[in-house]
Write a protein that holds these residues in place. Structure first.
Motif, PDB file in Angstrom:
ATOM      1  N   GLN A  81      11.609  -5.731  14.053  1.00  0.00           N
ATOM      2  CA  GLN A  81      10.307  -5.415  14.624  1.00  0.00           C
ATOM      3  C   GLN A  81       9.373  -5.003  13.495  1.00  0.00           C
ATOM      4  O   GLN A  81       9.573  -3.966  12.853  1.00  0.00           O
ATOM      5  CB  GLN A  81      10.436  -4.264  15.634  1.00  0.00           C
ATOM      6  N   MET A  82       8.351  -5.824  13.210  1.00  0.00           N
ATOM      7  CA  MET A  82       7.386  -5.510  12.167  1.00  0.00           C
ATOM      8  C   MET A  82       6.174  -4.808  12.772  1.00  0.00           C
ATOM      9  O   MET A  82       5.772  -5.104  13.902  1.00  0.00           O
ATOM     10  CB  MET A  82       6.917  -6.780  11.458  1.00  0.00           C
ATOM     11  N   ASP A  83       5.595  -3.875  12.013  1.00  0.00           N
ATOM     12  CA  ASP A  83       4.366  -3.204  12.457  1.00  0.00           C
ATOM     13  C   ASP A  83       3.663  -2.639  11.235  1.00  0.00           C
ATOM     14  O   ASP A  83       4.331  -2.172  10.303  1.00  0.00           O
ATOM     15  CB  ASP A  83       4.690  -2.082  13.445  1.00  0.00           C
ATOM     16  N   VAL A  84       2.326  -2.688  11.216  1.00  0.00           N
ATOM     17  CA  VAL A  84       1.591  -2.100  10.102  1.00  0.00           C
ATOM     18  C   VAL A  84       1.577  -0.582  10.200  1.00  0.00           C
ATOM     19  O   VAL A  84       1.282   0.106   9.224  1.00  0.00           O
ATOM     20  CB  VAL A  84       0.137  -2.624  10.049  1.00  0.00           C
ATOM     21  N   SER A  85       1.881  -0.043  11.382  1.00  0.00           N
ATOM     22  CA  SER A  85       1.845   1.400  11.596  1.00  0.00           C
ATOM     23  C   SER A  85       3.226   2.008  11.433  1.00  0.00           C
ATOM     24  O   SER A  85       4.121   1.805  12.256  1.00  0.00           O
ATOM     25  CB  SER A  85       1.306   1.720  12.993  1.00  0.00           C
ATOM     26  N   ALA A  86       3.410   2.776  10.357  1.00  0.00           N
ATOM     27  CA  ALA A  86       4.679   3.467  10.147  1.00  0.00           C
ATOM     28  C   ALA A  86       4.922   4.491  11.244  1.00  0.00           C
ATOM     29  O   ALA A  86       6.054   4.679  11.708  1.00  0.00           O
ATOM     30  CB  ALA A  86       4.679   4.145   8.776  1.00  0.00           C
ATOM     31  N   ASN A  87       3.863   5.180  11.678  1.00  0.00           N
ATOM     32  CA  ASN A  87       4.017   6.179  12.729  1.00  0.00           C
ATOM     33  C   ASN A  87       4.493   5.555  14.031  1.00  0.00           C
ATOM     34  O   ASN A  87       5.302   6.146  14.761  1.00  0.00           O
ATOM     35  CB  ASN A  87       2.698   6.922  12.942  1.00  0.00           C
ATOM     36  N   ALA A  88       4.008   4.362  14.349  1.00  0.00           N
ATOM     37  CA  ALA A  88       4.444   3.682  15.566  1.00  0.00           C
ATOM     38  C   ALA A  88       5.930   3.349  15.492  1.00  0.00           C
ATOM     39  O   ALA A  88       6.673   3.506  16.478  1.00  0.00           O
ATOM     40  CB  ALA A  88       3.619   2.413  15.786  1.00  0.00           C
ATOM     41  N   LEU A  89       6.392   2.894  14.328  1.00  0.00           N
ATOM     42  CA  LEU A  89       7.804   2.574  14.169  1.00  0.00           C
ATOM     43  C   LEU A  89       8.672   3.824  14.285  1.00  0.00           C
ATOM     44  O   LEU A  89       9.757   3.788  14.886  1.00  0.00           O
ATOM     45  CB  LEU A  89       8.030   1.896  12.823  1.00  0.00           C
ATOM     46  N   LEU A  90       8.215   4.930  13.719  1.00  0.00           N
ATOM     47  CA  LEU A  90       8.982   6.176  13.826  1.00  0.00           C
ATOM     48  C   LEU A  90       9.099   6.618  15.276  1.00  0.00           C
ATOM     49  O   LEU A  90      10.160   7.099  15.703  1.00  0.00           O
ATOM     50  CB  LEU A  90       8.328   7.270  12.980  1.00  0.00           C
ATOM     51  N   ARG A  91       8.034   6.464  16.038  1.00  0.00           N
ATOM     52  CA  ARG A  91       8.100   6.817  17.466  1.00  0.00           C
ATOM     53  C   ARG A  91       9.099   5.924  18.193  1.00  0.00           C
ATOM     54  O   ARG A  91       9.814   6.377  19.093  1.00  0.00           O
ATOM     55  CB  ARG A  91       6.718   6.695  18.106  1.00  0.00           C
ATOM     56  N   MET A  92       9.160   4.649  17.822  1.00  0.00           N
ATOM     57  CA  MET A  92      10.093   3.737  18.467  1.00  0.00           C
ATOM     58  C   MET A  92      11.539   4.118  18.166  1.00  0.00           C
ATOM     59  O   MET A  92      12.413   3.984  19.032  1.00  0.00           O
ATOM     60  CB  MET A  92       9.812   2.309  18.015  1.00  0.00           C
ATOM     61  N   HIS A  97       6.645   3.106   4.823  1.00  0.00           N
ATOM     62  CA  HIS A  97       6.038   3.721   3.650  1.00  0.00           C
ATOM     63  C   HIS A  97       5.034   4.784   4.090  1.00  0.00           C
ATOM     64  O   HIS A  97       4.369   4.644   5.106  1.00  0.00           O
ATOM     65  CB  HIS A  97       5.393   2.686   2.735  1.00  0.00           C
ATOM     66  N   GLU A  98       4.975   5.844   3.324  1.00  0.00           N
ATOM     67  CA  GLU A  98       4.080   6.975   3.582  1.00  0.00           C
ATOM     68  C   GLU A  98       3.046   7.026   2.467  1.00  0.00           C
ATOM     69  O   GLU A  98       3.380   7.241   1.302  1.00  0.00           O
ATOM     70  CB  GLU A  98       4.890   8.270   3.623  1.00  0.00           C
ATOM     71  N   VAL A  99       1.791   6.800   2.825  1.00  0.00           N
ATOM     72  CA  VAL A  99       0.726   6.774   1.822  1.00  0.00           C
ATOM     73  C   VAL A  99       0.470   8.185   1.312  1.00  0.00           C
ATOM     74  O   VAL A  99       0.364   9.143   2.089  1.00  0.00           O
ATOM     75  CB  VAL A  99      -0.561   6.176   2.424  1.00  0.00           C
ATOM     76  N   GLU A 100       0.359   8.311   0.016  1.00  0.00           N
ATOM     77  CA  GLU A 100       0.131   9.602  -0.620  1.00  0.00           C
ATOM     78  C   GLU A 100      -1.101  10.285  -0.041  1.00  0.00           C
ATOM     79  O   GLU A 100      -2.165   9.670   0.084  1.00  0.00           O
ATOM     80  CB  GLU A 100      -0.057   9.366  -2.118  1.00  0.00           C
ATOM     81  N   GLY A 101      -0.951  11.548   0.350  1.00  0.00           N
ATOM     82  CA  GLY A 101      -2.066  12.297   0.904  1.00  0.00           C
ATOM     83  C   GLY A 101      -2.216  12.166   2.402  1.00  0.00           C
ATOM     84  O   GLY A 101      -3.065  12.827   3.001  1.00  0.00           O
ATOM     85  N   PRO A 132      -7.557  -1.257   7.678  1.00  0.00           N
ATOM     86  CA  PRO A 132      -7.697   0.106   8.186  1.00  0.00           C
ATOM     87  C   PRO A 132      -6.638   0.475   9.209  1.00  0.00           C
ATOM     88  O   PRO A 132      -6.533   1.641   9.596  1.00  0.00           O
ATOM     89  CB  PRO A 132      -9.099   0.093   8.824  1.00  0.00           C
ATOM     90  N   THR A 133      -5.848  -0.501   9.683  1.00  0.00           N
ATOM     91  CA  THR A 133      -4.814  -0.196  10.672  1.00  0.00           C
ATOM     92  C   THR A 133      -3.528   0.310  10.021  1.00  0.00           C
ATOM     93  O   THR A 133      -2.624   0.768  10.726  1.00  0.00           O
ATOM     94  CB  THR A 133      -4.499  -1.431  11.535  1.00  0.00           C
ATOM     95  N   VAL A 134      -3.425   0.230   8.685  1.00  0.00           N
ATOM     96  CA  VAL A 134      -2.257   0.772   7.986  1.00  0.00           C
ATOM     97  C   VAL A 134      -2.423   2.283   7.891  1.00  0.00           C
ATOM     98  O   VAL A 134      -3.411   2.776   7.330  1.00  0.00           O
ATOM     99  CB  VAL A 134      -2.118   0.161   6.575  1.00  0.00           C
TER     100      VAL A 134
END
Length: 319
Positions: A118-129, A141-145, A195-197
């Motif tokens: 399952q691919m997604d640009v949103s890391a937070n969405a994947l973590l919720r899944m 990946h977690e963007v710095e800051g 901007p969706t990342v």
């Protein structure tokens, strides 16, 4: 659900034409469907530009609700098919990474393992899944800051503490003649950012402001950005493992001002243990194909070879 899939496809591809091709429908039909959805919701969901489509503020709200629903339906269908075929599959989620192909290849070499992806640009969405039981593990990946919102109960393991992000620019750009590019050399260029990342737009803004420049920024997915870089329209950030091509060069940014942390998430340590070694090997395999990044690692004392496995160990941290 058909409408929601259409909206996600338009957002992911950044183009009605590419979304129609992905969905297997005619572009006029998809355009009519989008207008019908916008009429029903009471506002425009996408801004149509010469460079493609980008979500409006209303579109981002709708997509934020639509993506989990579409992902859940896909997971339901995949799980049902796997069960009907004789058993559950290893369900993997991931943001974009060049290590992904090698990771899946290694997992498939194990007995009775056929991972679903399952691919997604949103890391937070994947973590919720993962937290909701829709995925077994997620490589994100977690963007710095911009810290990720890790749900309670999840275990994480760091693959790379800080991966420096690079810039992709046209091969005939004056700055492409050097291995390291100063941001001030790109002040007159148009940048394209997705901007969706999660966290990326904020991080790039901070990076550009710190360099004292305010270039024109376009919003679009990174597949579109790669095409526009090739034609000399934009420059964009990219992973250090991205390959240079005849029409586009990948260069380090002076001072390495933008970084991401790469991590694997699961509900148990056992789930992490079951797939982390293959991910580690696959990632370091990609560094062998990226000379500039390999050199960067060497200058920082990171080992690049391990005779027994052909790949260097990553810095691992358990949380």
């Amino acid at each position: 659900m058909r409408h929601l899939r259409a909206l996600c496809a338009i957002a992911d591809t950044g183009s009605l034409h590419r979304a129609a091709r992905e969905l297997g429908v005619a572009q006029p039909s998809l355009s009519t469907q989008l207008k019908r959805i916008e009429h029903e919701l009471g506002g425009r969901l996408f801004i149509r530009e010469r460079t493609g489509c980008r979500p409006t503020p209303l579109g981002r709200v709708v997509l934020g609700r639509a993506r989990p629903l579409v992902a859940e339906m896909r997971a339901l269908v995949a799980e049902a098919r796997a069960t009907a075929a004789g058993g559950p599959r290893l369900r993997i989620g991931s943001t974009a990474s060049r290590a992904l192909a090698g990771w899946l290849r290694r997992l498939r070499q194990r007995p009775a393992t056929d991972p679903a992806l399952q691919m997604d640009v949103s890391a937070n969405a994947l973590l919720r899944m993962v937290a909701d039981g829709q995925l077994d593990v997620a490589f994100v990946h977690e963007v710095e800051g911009s810290p990720l919102r890790v749900p309670d109960g999840l275990r994480t393991r760091v693959l790379v503490e800080r991966e420096p992000q690079c810039v992709s620019l046209p091969n005939d750009h004056p700055a492409a003649s050097r291995p390291v590019v100063r941001l001030t050399e790109l002040a007159q260029d148009r940048w394209m950012i997705d901007p969706t990342v999660d966290g990326e737009w904020d991080a790039v803004q901070r990076m550009l402001r710190a360099a004292g420049i305010e270039p024109l920024v376009l919003h679009g997915d990174y597949h579109t950005a790669a095409s526009l870089v090739a034609t000399g329209e934009v420059v964009t950030v990219c992973q250090p493992t991205s390959p240079s091509r005849p029409e586009a060069a990948v260069r380090r940014i002076d001072g390495d001002p933008l970084g991401v942390r790469l991590l694997l998430a699961a509900r148990t340590e056992e789930d992490l243990d079951s797939v982390f070694p293959e991910l580690e090997e696959a990632y370091w395999e990609t560094t062998l194909q990226a000379p500039a990044y390999r050199e960067w690692l060497m200058t920082r004392g990171a080992p690049l070879f391990r005779e027994s496995r052909g790949a260097p160990p990553a810095a691992v941290r358990r949380t």
